[in-house]
Structure formats: C-alpha cells, structure tokens
Design a protein around this motif. Structure first.
Motif, PDB file in Angstrom:
ATOM      1  N   UNK A  32       0.850  -1.191   0.000  1.00 35.97           N
ATOM      2  CA  UNK A  32       0.000   0.000   0.000  1.00 35.97           C
ATOM      3  C   UNK A  32       0.883   1.237   0.000  1.00 35.97           C
ATOM      4  N   UNK A  33       0.566   2.181  -0.880  1.00 35.08           N
ATOM      5  CA  UNK A  33       1.279   3.447  -0.918  1.00 35.08           C
ATOM      6  C   UNK A  33       0.313   4.579  -0.604  1.00 35.08           C
ATOM      7  N   UNK A  34       0.793   5.531   0.191  1.00 33.25           N
ATOM      8  CA  UNK A  34      -0.009   6.707   0.529  1.00 33.25           C
ATOM      9  C   UNK A  34       0.417   7.870  -0.347  1.00 33.25           C
ATOM     10  N   UNK A  35      -0.565   8.609  -0.822  1.00 32.60           N
ATOM     11  CA  UNK A  35      -0.268   9.742  -1.695  1.00 32.60           C
ATOM     12  C   UNK A  35       0.271  10.905  -0.863  1.00 32.60           C
ATOM     13  N   UNK A  36       1.477  11.352  -1.217  1.00 27.18           N
ATOM     14  CA  UNK A  36       2.111  12.461  -0.510  1.00 27.18           C
ATOM     15  C   UNK A  36       1.894  13.789  -1.219  1.00 27.18           C
ATOM     16  N   UNK A  37       1.833  13.751  -2.522  1.00 26.03           N
ATOM     17  CA  UNK A  37       1.663  14.966  -3.315  1.00 26.03           C
ATOM     18  C   UNK A  37       0.895  14.653  -4.575  1.00 26.03           C
ATOM     19  N   UNK A  38       0.981  15.558  -5.541  1.00 27.72           N
ATOM     20  CA  UNK A  38       0.246  15.350  -6.787  1.00 27.72           C
ATOM     21  C   UNK A  38       0.702  14.086  -7.508  1.00 27.72           C
ATOM     22  N   UNK A  39       2.013  13.833  -7.512  1.00 27.59           N
ATOM     23  CA  UNK A  39       2.536  12.673  -8.237  1.00 27.59           C
ATOM     24  C   UNK A  39       3.549  11.877  -7.417  1.00 27.59           C
ATOM     25  N   UNK A  40       3.489  12.019  -6.103  1.00 20.04           N
ATOM     26  CA  UNK A  40       4.433  11.297  -5.259  1.00 20.04           C
ATOM     27  C   UNK A  40       3.680  10.420  -4.261  1.00 20.04           C
ATOM     28  N   UNK A  41       4.274   9.284  -3.933  1.00 21.37           N
ATOM     29  CA  UNK A  41       3.654   8.323  -3.033  1.00 21.37           C
ATOM     30  C   UNK A  41       4.696   7.835  -2.040  1.00 21.37           C
ATOM     31  N   UNK A  42       4.212   7.428  -0.880  1.00 17.91           N
ATOM     32  CA  UNK A  42       5.111   6.950   0.159  1.00 17.91           C
ATOM     33  C   UNK A  42       4.493   5.740   0.838  1.00 17.91           C
ATOM     34  N   UNK A  43       5.344   4.890   1.387  1.00 12.91           N
ATOM     35  CA  UNK A  43       4.862   3.710   2.102  1.00 12.91           C
ATOM     36  C   UNK A  43       4.406   4.054   3.512  1.00 12.91           C
ATOM     37  N   UNK A  44       4.676   5.295   3.963  1.00 12.97           N
ATOM     38  CA  UNK A  44       4.291   5.718   5.306  1.00 12.97           C
ATOM     39  C   UNK A  44       3.210   6.781   5.230  1.00 12.97           C
ATOM     40  N   UNK A  45       2.243   6.694   6.156  1.00  8.11           N
ATOM     41  CA  UNK A  45       1.152   7.666   6.206  1.00  8.11           C
ATOM     42  C   UNK A  45       1.613   8.941   6.885  1.00  8.11           C
ATOM     43  N   UNK A  46       1.278  10.070   6.294  1.00  5.52           N
ATOM     44  CA  UNK A  46       1.601  11.375   6.856  1.00  5.52           C
ATOM     45  C   UNK A  46       0.322  12.197   6.877  1.00  5.52           C
ATOM     46  N   UNK A  47      -0.164  12.499   8.094  1.00  6.40           N
ATOM     47  CA  UNK A  47      -1.449  13.199   8.224  1.00  6.40           C
ATOM     48  C   UNK A  47      -1.406  14.592   7.599  1.00  6.40           C
ATOM     49  N   UNK A  48      -0.275  15.295   7.736  1.00  7.53           N
ATOM     50  CA  UNK A  48      -0.157  16.637   7.168  1.00  7.53           C
ATOM     51  C   UNK A  48      -0.275  16.594   5.654  1.00  7.53           C
ATOM     52  N   UNK A  49       0.445  15.674   5.023  1.00  8.09           N
ATOM     53  CA  UNK A  49       0.392  15.580   3.563  1.00  8.09           C
ATOM     54  C   UNK A  49      -0.980  15.135   3.081  1.00  8.09           C
ATOM     55  N   UNK A  50      -1.602  14.207   3.828  1.00  9.29           N
ATOM     56  CA  UNK A  50      -2.937  13.749   3.446  1.00  9.29           C
ATOM     57  C   UNK A  50      -3.938  14.895   3.522  1.00  9.29           C
ATOM     58  N   UNK A  51      -3.870  15.682   4.592  1.00  8.51           N
ATOM     59  CA  UNK A  51      -4.775  16.829   4.731  1.00  8.51           C
ATOM     60  C   UNK A  51      -4.553  17.835   3.601  1.00  8.51           C
ATOM     61  N   UNK A  52      -3.293  18.066   3.238  1.00 10.41           N
ATOM     62  CA  UNK A  52      -3.000  19.015   2.161  1.00 10.41           C
ATOM     63  C   UNK A  52      -3.561  18.529   0.828  1.00 10.41           C
TER      64      UNK A  52
END
Length: 229
Positions: A32-52
């Motif tokens: 599972x990858x979490x979306x960090x930005x418009x075209x970036x993904x990360x394996x770790x969840x970041x609440x700040x990036x998700x809210x943005x």
C-alpha cells in the motif's frame, strides 16, 4: 433499459475496469502506498500531507499571521478569526432573524462587528488600557484601521507578538462579557475586564518559558514597559 454489464455488487462497468489494467511486477509482494503529493507516493502515512491533498486550497490572506502564531491560544484565535471574517452573531446579524438588537455595553441601536471592536466608548476605553504604548501611537477605534496598522506597522519581534496576543485576548473577553450580559444579565466594570486581559496575557507569556528562549527573552519586560504610567 441499459444492458451494459456491471460487476456484481458494484457500480463500475466492466469495460471501465478493462481500460485500467494493473502493471504487476514479478516477484514483488503487493503493498500500500499513501499519496504524498500530486505525483508522489510513500509507504508511510503522513497526516499533514494527506490533509494538504484532500483540502480545498485557497490563496493565503494577509491577516492570517494575526490569527495563527506560535504564542497564540486556540480559543482566542478562533474567536478572533470569526471577528475578522465578521461571522460573530452580533445583534446586526441576528436582527435578520427578527430579534431586537442593541449594544449591550453602550446601548447603541446597531451592534455591528466594527462597533464592538472598538468603536463602542466602553470597549475603546478597555482597548486603550490594555494596549498601552504597544502601537507606538494612540490606538484607533476603527476596526479596519487597527488591522491595517497591525499588518503594515514596523514592530520589533516582541512587540508584534504582544500586539497579536492582546488583540486576541481582548476580542475574546469582549465577546464573552457581551454574552454574559445578554444571557445572564450580569456585567463587569471596564477595570475588571482590563485586569482579566492583563492577567491572561501575563499567564500566556509565562507559559512560553520566555526566559529560556533567546528569541523571547524580554517578552514580559516589554509587556510591563508598555503599561508603565
């Protein structure tokens, strides 16, 4: 009647699924990858990036730095934010619901945001007491002028912190006292509210542990110096 085949228990047509094939990599486990930005993904969840990513973004307004700053207090900031947006339930607004309205401090028939902050004679007297010489000039009873001075004035770091803090604390206690008068029919003299504002500001200054932080050293002295008579 549509005859488009659909997946059992779903709403997506089969041809939509077929147009989005998965690109699988051999010998690599699913993940599972979490979306960090418009075209970036990360394996770790970041609440700040998700809210943005999910919030509706707008241009930053100039007055935001009067509301959100490190030494502020959330409940004071929230009421001040409502005041800046002119969203407090003043008499001027509630009159639209058929309610009688007047200033609970001076009796003026139209209780607007600008009257409460700080054109009302009672409240302007309070404002003069709590600001002292922080502005470097006589405070103005006009709301827009006050906000403009805060945004465009040239203040040192400590003075700007105190100006924002005393603005928020004063707005909070003015609104609280107004509601006390409206709902509980009790009132305090202006000197009492001035002491509440002063004590609250001093308590907040102490809680910042300013004496251990080089950028805040002198904060309490600046507050006391602004009110020397």
């Amino acid at each position: 009647m549509s005859t488009t085949p659909r997946l059992h228990g779903g709403n997506a047509p089969i041809y939509d699924i077929r147009e989005l094939p998965l690109n699988l990599t051999a010998n690599v486990p699913d993940g599972v990858l979490w979306r960090d930005g418009d075209d970036t993904y990360s394996s770790r969840f970041n609440s700040k990036n998700t809210w943005s990513n999910i919030r509706k973004k707008k241009d930053q307004v100039m007055w935001s730095r009067l509301i959100w700053f490190q030494q502020g207090v959330p409940r004071f900031a929230f009421i001040t934010w409502l005041a800046v947006r002119d969203r407090l339930s003043t008499g001027h607004r509630t009159a639209q619901w058929g309610q009688a309205q007047y200033c609970l401090y001076c009796g003026k028939p139209d209780e607007t945001r600008d009257h409460l902050f700080f054109a009302c004679p009672y409240i302007f007297t309070l404002w003069l007491k709590v600001t002292g010489n922080l502005f470097g000039m006589d405070p103005d009873p006009d709301w827009d002028t006050t906000i403009t001075r805060l945004l465009t004035g040239h203040y040192d770091r400590l003075t700007f912190i105190l100006l924002r803090l005393v603005l928020q604390v004063t707005v909070y206690y003015i609104w609280r006292e107004r509601n006390e008068r409206l709902h509980n029919h009790v009132s305090k003299p202006v000197e009492h509210i001035a002491r509440l504002v002063d004590k609250t500001v001093r308590n907040r200054i102490t809680s910042t542990r300013y004496y251990l932080r080089p950028r805040l050293q002198g904060l309490m002295q600046r507050w006391f110096g602004a009110h020397d008579t």
